[in-house]
Design an enzyme around this catalytic site. Structure first.
Site, PDB file in Angstrom:
ATOM      1  N   ASN A   8      -8.037  40.013  10.769  1.00 44.45           N
ATOM      2  CA  ASN A   8      -8.449  39.271  11.961  1.00 44.45           C
ATOM      3  C   ASN A   8      -9.306  38.104  11.477  1.00 44.45           C
ATOM      4  OD1 ASN A   8      -9.451  38.310  14.347  1.00 44.45           O
ATOM      5  ND2 ASN A   8     -10.680  40.134  14.842  1.00 44.45           N
ATOM      6  N   LYS A  10     -10.331  35.627  13.058  1.00 42.49           N
ATOM      7  CA  LYS A  10     -11.218  35.046  14.081  1.00 42.49           C
ATOM      8  C   LYS A  10     -11.079  33.522  14.053  1.00 42.49           C
ATOM      9  CE  LYS A  10     -13.924  39.194  13.819  1.00 42.49           C
ATOM     10  NZ  LYS A  10     -15.195  39.880  13.962  1.00 42.49           N
ATOM     11  N   HIS A  97     -10.252  42.692  22.003  1.00 47.27           N
ATOM     12  CA  HIS A  97     -11.289  42.707  20.964  1.00 47.27           C
ATOM     13  C   HIS A  97     -12.663  42.605  21.631  1.00 47.27           C
ATOM     14  CE1 HIS A  97     -13.831  41.411  17.665  1.00 47.27           C
ATOM     15  NE2 HIS A  97     -12.928  41.958  16.866  1.00 47.27           N
ATOM     16  N   GLU A  99     -15.238  40.958  20.964  1.00 50.16           N
ATOM     17  CA  GLU A  99     -15.793  39.612  21.151  1.00 50.16           C
ATOM     18  C   GLU A  99     -15.224  38.976  22.411  1.00 50.16           C
ATOM     19  OE1 GLU A  99     -14.932  38.191  17.206  1.00 50.16           O
ATOM     20  OE2 GLU A  99     -16.477  39.536  16.436  1.00 50.16           O
ATOM     21  N   GLU A 168     -13.239  50.103  17.191  1.00 42.95           N
ATOM     22  CA  GLU A 168     -14.186  49.165  16.591  1.00 42.95           C
ATOM     23  C   GLU A 168     -15.529  49.278  17.309  1.00 42.95           C
ATOM     24  OE1 GLU A 168     -12.161  45.698  14.377  1.00 42.95           O
ATOM     25  OE2 GLU A 168     -12.571  45.092  16.418  1.00 42.95           O
ATOM     26  N   GLY A 174     -19.240  42.987  11.937  1.00 40.02           N
ATOM     27  CA  GLY A 174     -19.933  41.852  11.334  1.00 40.02           C
ATOM     28  C   GLY A 174     -21.384  42.124  10.990  1.00 40.02           C
ATOM     29  N   SER A 213     -17.093  46.083   9.666  1.00 38.99           N
ATOM     30  CA  SER A 213     -17.742  46.023   8.357  1.00 38.99           C
ATOM     31  C   SER A 213     -17.028  46.825   7.277  1.00 38.99           C
ATOM     32  CB  SER A 213     -19.215  46.446   8.468  1.00 38.99           C
ATOM     33  OG  SER A 213     -19.920  45.520   9.279  1.00 38.99           O
TER      34      SER A 213
HETATM   35  P1  PGA Z   1     -15.746  42.758  10.509  1.00 41.31           P
HETATM   36  O1  PGA Z   1     -14.916  42.470  11.852  1.00 41.31           O
HETATM   37  O2  PGA Z   1     -14.783  43.408   9.546  1.00 41.31           O
HETATM   38  O3  PGA Z   1     -16.207  41.403  10.055  1.00 41.31           O
HETATM   39  O4  PGA Z   1     -16.875  43.665  10.875  1.00 41.31           O
HETATM   40  C1  PGA Z   1     -13.967  43.375  12.334  1.00 41.31           C
HETATM   41  C2  PGA Z   1     -13.386  42.877  13.636  1.00 41.31           C
HETATM   42  O5  PGA Z   1     -14.113  42.303  14.451  1.00 41.31           O
HETATM   43  O6  PGA Z   1     -12.173  43.045  13.894  1.00 41.31           O
END
Ligand code: PGA
Length: 259
Positions: A8, A10, A97, A99, A168, A174, A213
């Site tokens: 992903n 982003k 997701h 976000e 998630e 993150g 993460s």
């Molecule tokens: P991350 O993000 O691996 O940077 O924690 C995962 C995600 O948001 O899909």
């Protein structure tokens, strides 16, 4: 079952950097004895063509998107339809997701619409769920259970084999603080049971990814846990060598789980 690793990206990369990523990634991924691994690259929409061209049909690498609308066409300024992403060769779409849920008004009902429409267009939706506060009580199960049943509502058991679910936890995304393997095992077991309630035996075949993460150091132990079918990877998917290493380490964990 194959282990599934989804990058992903982003809101990162432009055409030149996306192209360099993909050629470096393909160079080190394709010669691997890569049985039982599927990779999805999910770039921002404007980079779909660049990524599709750079992948050039390399085996085991599919194209995905980070969202998709449910309607075919119409007056929906700023939206992108399933037919449009199919046209670029995308076969996966991340939906719901956190976000998008946190910052862009996404909610379970629209996630369900996106997921159903994606399935109808031959796109495998990767439906994301996860609690936002640190896992410490039964509340996490309630939240994940509710999100799951509402976000998958109306999906036919016949389509379960093309569905993907991603757990998630928002607090792990993150932050450099992945959920512990024990937490992941518990929640994934719970999600599996919910999927079986919804889809009967077909719920057993739905891949359940972990995201939050993940990195080359923690992925093997995560993928050793039962019911963990792969990973949805943010930060660690932005450097080709790191992502390839994560896949290799993850594959080792997954193989141990399957034994
Ligand atoms: P991350 O993000 O691996 O940077 O924690 C995962 C995600 O948001 O899909």
């Amino acid at each position: 079952m194959h282990a599934l690793f989804v990058a992903n990206w982003k809101m990162n990369f432009v055409r030149s950097s996306a192209k360099s990523f993909v050629s470096a990634f393909v160079d080190s991924f394709t010669p691997l004895p890569n049985q039982h691994i599927d990779v999805v690259l999910a770039p921002p929409f404007p980079l779909l063509q660049t990524v599709a061209d750079a992948v050039g049909g390399a085996p085991g690498i599919a194209l995905g998107t980070q969202n998709v609308h449910w309607l075919e066409t119409g007056a929906h300024t700023g939206e992108v339809s399933p037919a449009m992403i199919r046209d670029f060769g995308a076969t996966f779409a991340i939906v719901g997701h956190s976000e998008r849920r946190q910052f862009y008004g996404e909610h379970d009902e629209t996630v369900a619409l996106r997921a159903k429409s994606a399935l109808a267009h031959g796109i495998r939706p990767i439906v994301c769920v996860g609690e936002s506060t640190y896992f410490e009580s039964d509340e996490a199960f309630d939240i994940v259970g509710q999100q799951l049943s509402a976000s998958l509502s109306g999906i036919d058991a016949d389509d379960a084999h093309t569905l993907v679910v991603a757990y998630e936890p928002v607090w792990a995304i993150g932050t450099g603080r992945a959920a512990t393997p024990a937490i992941i095992a518990k929640i994934h077991r719970f999600i599996r049971a919910e999927l079986v309630k919804m889809f009967g035996g077909r719920g057993m075949g739905v891949p359940i990814l972990y995201g939050g993460s993940t990195n080359p150091e923690n992925i093997a132990e995560i993928l050793t846990q039962p019911n963990v079918s792969g990973a949805l990877v943010g930060g660690a998917s932005l450097k080709p060598d790191v992502f390839v290493n994560l896949i290799l380490q993850g594959r080792t964990g997954f193989a141990a789980q399957q034994r």
